[in-house]
Design a protein around this motif. Structure first.
Motif, short mmCIF file in Angstrom:
data_model
loop_
_atom_site.label_atom_id
_atom_site.label_comp_id
_atom_site.label_asym_id
_atom_site.label_seq_id
_atom_site.Cartn_x
_atom_site.Cartn_y
_atom_site.Cartn_z
N PRO A 165 36.23 15.42 22.74
CA PRO A 165 35.14 15.99 23.53
C PRO A 165 35.28 17.49 23.77
O PRO A 165 34.29 18.23 23.76
CB PRO A 165 35.21 15.21 24.85
CG PRO A 165 35.79 13.89 24.45
CD PRO A 165 36.78 14.20 23.37
N GLU A 166 36.53 17.96 23.96
CA GLU A 166 36.74 19.38 24.25
C GLU A 166 36.96 20.23 23.01
O GLU A 166 37.20 21.43 23.11
CB GLU A 166 37.94 19.54 25.21
CG GLU A 166 37.73 18.85 26.56
CD GLU A 166 36.39 19.21 27.19
OE1 GLU A 166 36.07 20.42 27.24
OE2 GLU A 166 35.66 18.30 27.63
N THR A 167 36.88 19.62 21.82
CA THR A 167 36.97 20.39 20.59
C THR A 167 35.81 21.38 20.51
O THR A 167 34.66 21.02 20.79
CB THR A 167 36.93 19.46 19.36
OG1 THR A 167 38.02 18.55 19.42
CG2 THR A 167 37.02 20.27 18.06
N LEU A 168 36.09 22.63 20.13
CA LEU A 168 35.02 23.61 20.02
C LEU A 168 34.08 23.24 18.89
O LEU A 168 34.51 22.97 17.77
CB LEU A 168 35.59 25.01 19.78
CG LEU A 168 36.27 25.70 20.96
CD1 LEU A 168 36.58 27.15 20.60
CD2 LEU A 168 35.40 25.66 22.21
N ALA A 169 32.78 23.27 19.18
CA ALA A 169 31.77 23.02 18.16
C ALA A 169 31.34 24.33 17.51
O ALA A 169 31.25 24.43 16.28
CB ALA A 169 30.56 22.32 18.77
N PHE A 170 31.08 25.35 18.34
CA PHE A 170 30.67 26.65 17.80
C PHE A 170 30.82 27.71 18.88
O PHE A 170 31.05 27.40 20.06
CB PHE A 170 29.24 26.59 17.26
CG PHE A 170 28.16 26.40 18.31
CD1 PHE A 170 27.38 27.45 18.73
CD2 PHE A 170 27.91 25.14 18.85
CE1 PHE A 170 26.37 27.28 19.68
CE2 PHE A 170 26.92 24.95 19.79
CZ PHE A 170 26.15 26.03 20.21
N LEU A 171 30.72 28.96 18.45
CA LEU A 171 30.69 30.10 19.37
C LEU A 171 29.27 30.63 19.42
O LEU A 171 28.66 30.89 18.39
CB LEU A 171 31.64 31.21 18.91
CG LEU A 171 33.13 30.90 18.86
CD1 LEU A 171 33.90 32.14 18.42
CD2 LEU A 171 33.63 30.42 20.22
#
Length: 408
Positions: A165-171
């Motif tokens: 869940p806390e994995t970065l998807a994008f900036l």
């Protein structure tokens, strides 16, 4: 209570592609009017897997990838390709060769800030890059990929990434209108939380037809116009912002042609429609399907909404369709919203008192401003107006700083 439709967009798109592979996810209007470039859920999933397989093979999981694309479907395939590979996408607008001194530094500042390792773009732009940006360190330090070439084959080599869940998807970079663009770290849980907030506030379903011309590197265009249709399983009609700006009537013609139910724009876009669409064009417009016309991304002006309703109600536009909103990149997209079941709320306030951070309602039209409400906090979103010096909540008649809290 939020009950999202899935844990992440990879899982959601995979499910939609398996259940309805032939359903059209997007139609890009190449000429802004009638020349269609469609993309199904099944084909989008295939392209994303092919792109992701190569990115993963090159060891780019967890790295930042700058996305430089003109308007079109290639961006969408690349964005989902990054999600499918566990690569952190960084959407940005390609530098304008005609204004290279102004536009290239913004892109370079993003690259420097996020430590991007690769660029994803079209094969055409990749081939032209050395001529368009001859003095840029982007060329020397980054590896460039033509995502349309990557998408051609290799999808069978894709492996579902390890996404928490806390994995970065994008900036998501801020506009830079008040300073240097700042990168906001959007996790998969942040993104899914805001998508669910929007679904609840808009009552959106898979039957929607979402129409979007707002740039993909802007949070309103990306989150609302590109990703929300996938989240709810709907269809999206896309056109270039340049085509809209050249002829604003194209926006409303597309609403008419595709019977769009949801479409958004900043205040200036609705103002352009009022001032630049000739009376003779109104006869061919049918806006009765447009149940949610979101106005946000900049201050909402009462006279713009009133003029739009006055002009386009004769084309079937329902006056309650205006759906005012407030949000910012740091919150993924949306924080508050109005309602399509009632007319937007306004108050008239004393201009001089407002300059002193006081809210004084008045009926005097000569020294006052009409303020449009930005609606109520979305489900799961807490909003407070706070004195920025004492950090105490403001009284109802005092201007303060907006504080936000939520899973987004």
């Amino acid at each position: 209570m939020l009950e999202p439709l899935g844990n992440n967009l990879v899982e959601i798109l995979r499910r939609r592609a398996q259940e309805h592979p032939e359903k059209v996810a997007y139609i890009f209007l190449e000429d802004g009017e009638k020349r269609e470039d469609p993309l199904t859920y099944g084909e989008l999933d295939r392209r994303a897997r092919a792109i992701a397989a190569q990115l993963a093979k090159d060891g780019l999981a967890g790295e930042r990838a700058l996305l430089l694309y003109p308007p079109g479907l290639d961006f969408i395939g690349a964005f989902f390709g990054c999600l499918y590979a566990g690569v952190i996408a960084v959407p940005a607008y390609p530098p304008d060769p005609n204004r290279i001194d102004r536009t290239l530094p913004r892109v370079q500042s993003i690259v420097d800030d996020c430590d991007a390792k690769v660029v994803l773009t079209t094969s055409n732009l990749k081939a032209m890059a050395q001529f368009v940006f001859p003095n840029s360190t982007i060329l020397k330090d980054l590896t460039w990929y033509g995502s349309d070439e990557l998408a051609a084959k290799g999808e069978e080599n894709w492996i579902f990434p390890d996404l928490e869940p806390e994995t970065l998807a994008f900036l998501q970079y801020t506009s830079g209108s008040t300073g240097t663009p700042k990168g906001v770290m959007i996790s998969h849980s942040n993104l899914i939380a805001n998508e669910e907030m929007m679904r609840l506030s808009c009552n959106s379903t898979a039957d929607e037809v979402v129409l979007n011309w707002v740039p993909f590197y802007h949070d309103l265009g990306l989150i609302g116009g590109v990703l929300h249709p996938i989240y709810i399983g709907a269809k999206a009609i896309l056109l270039s912002p340049l085509h809209f700006l050249q002829r604003p009537v194209r926006w409303l013609q597309a609403v008419t042609r595709y019977k769009a139910t949801m479409s958004a724009g900043p205040n200036f876009a609705f103002e352009l429609c009022v001032t630049r669409i000739p009376d003779e064009a109104l006869e061919d417009l049918d806006l009765s399907s447009w149940r949610m016309a979101l106005c946000g991304a900049e201050p909402i002006l009462h006279h713009t909404l009133e003029r739009f309703i006055d002009v386009f109600s004769q084309c079937g536009f329902p006056e309650t369709s205006f759906f005012q909103g407030y949000g910012l990149a740091e919150a993924v997209l949306s924080c508050t919203s109005g309602s399509t079941e009632e007319l937007h709320k306004t108050i008239r306030v004393d201009s001089a008192a407002l300059q002193e951070s006081r809210v004084v309602e008045t009926e005097d039209e000569s020294n006052s401003l009409m303020i449009v409400s930005c609606g109520k906090p979305l489900t799961g979103q807490e909003v407070r107006v706070v004195n920025q010096n004492t950090f105490e909540a403001c009284s109802d008649d005092t201007v303060g700083e907006v504080w936000l809290r939520g899973d987004n």
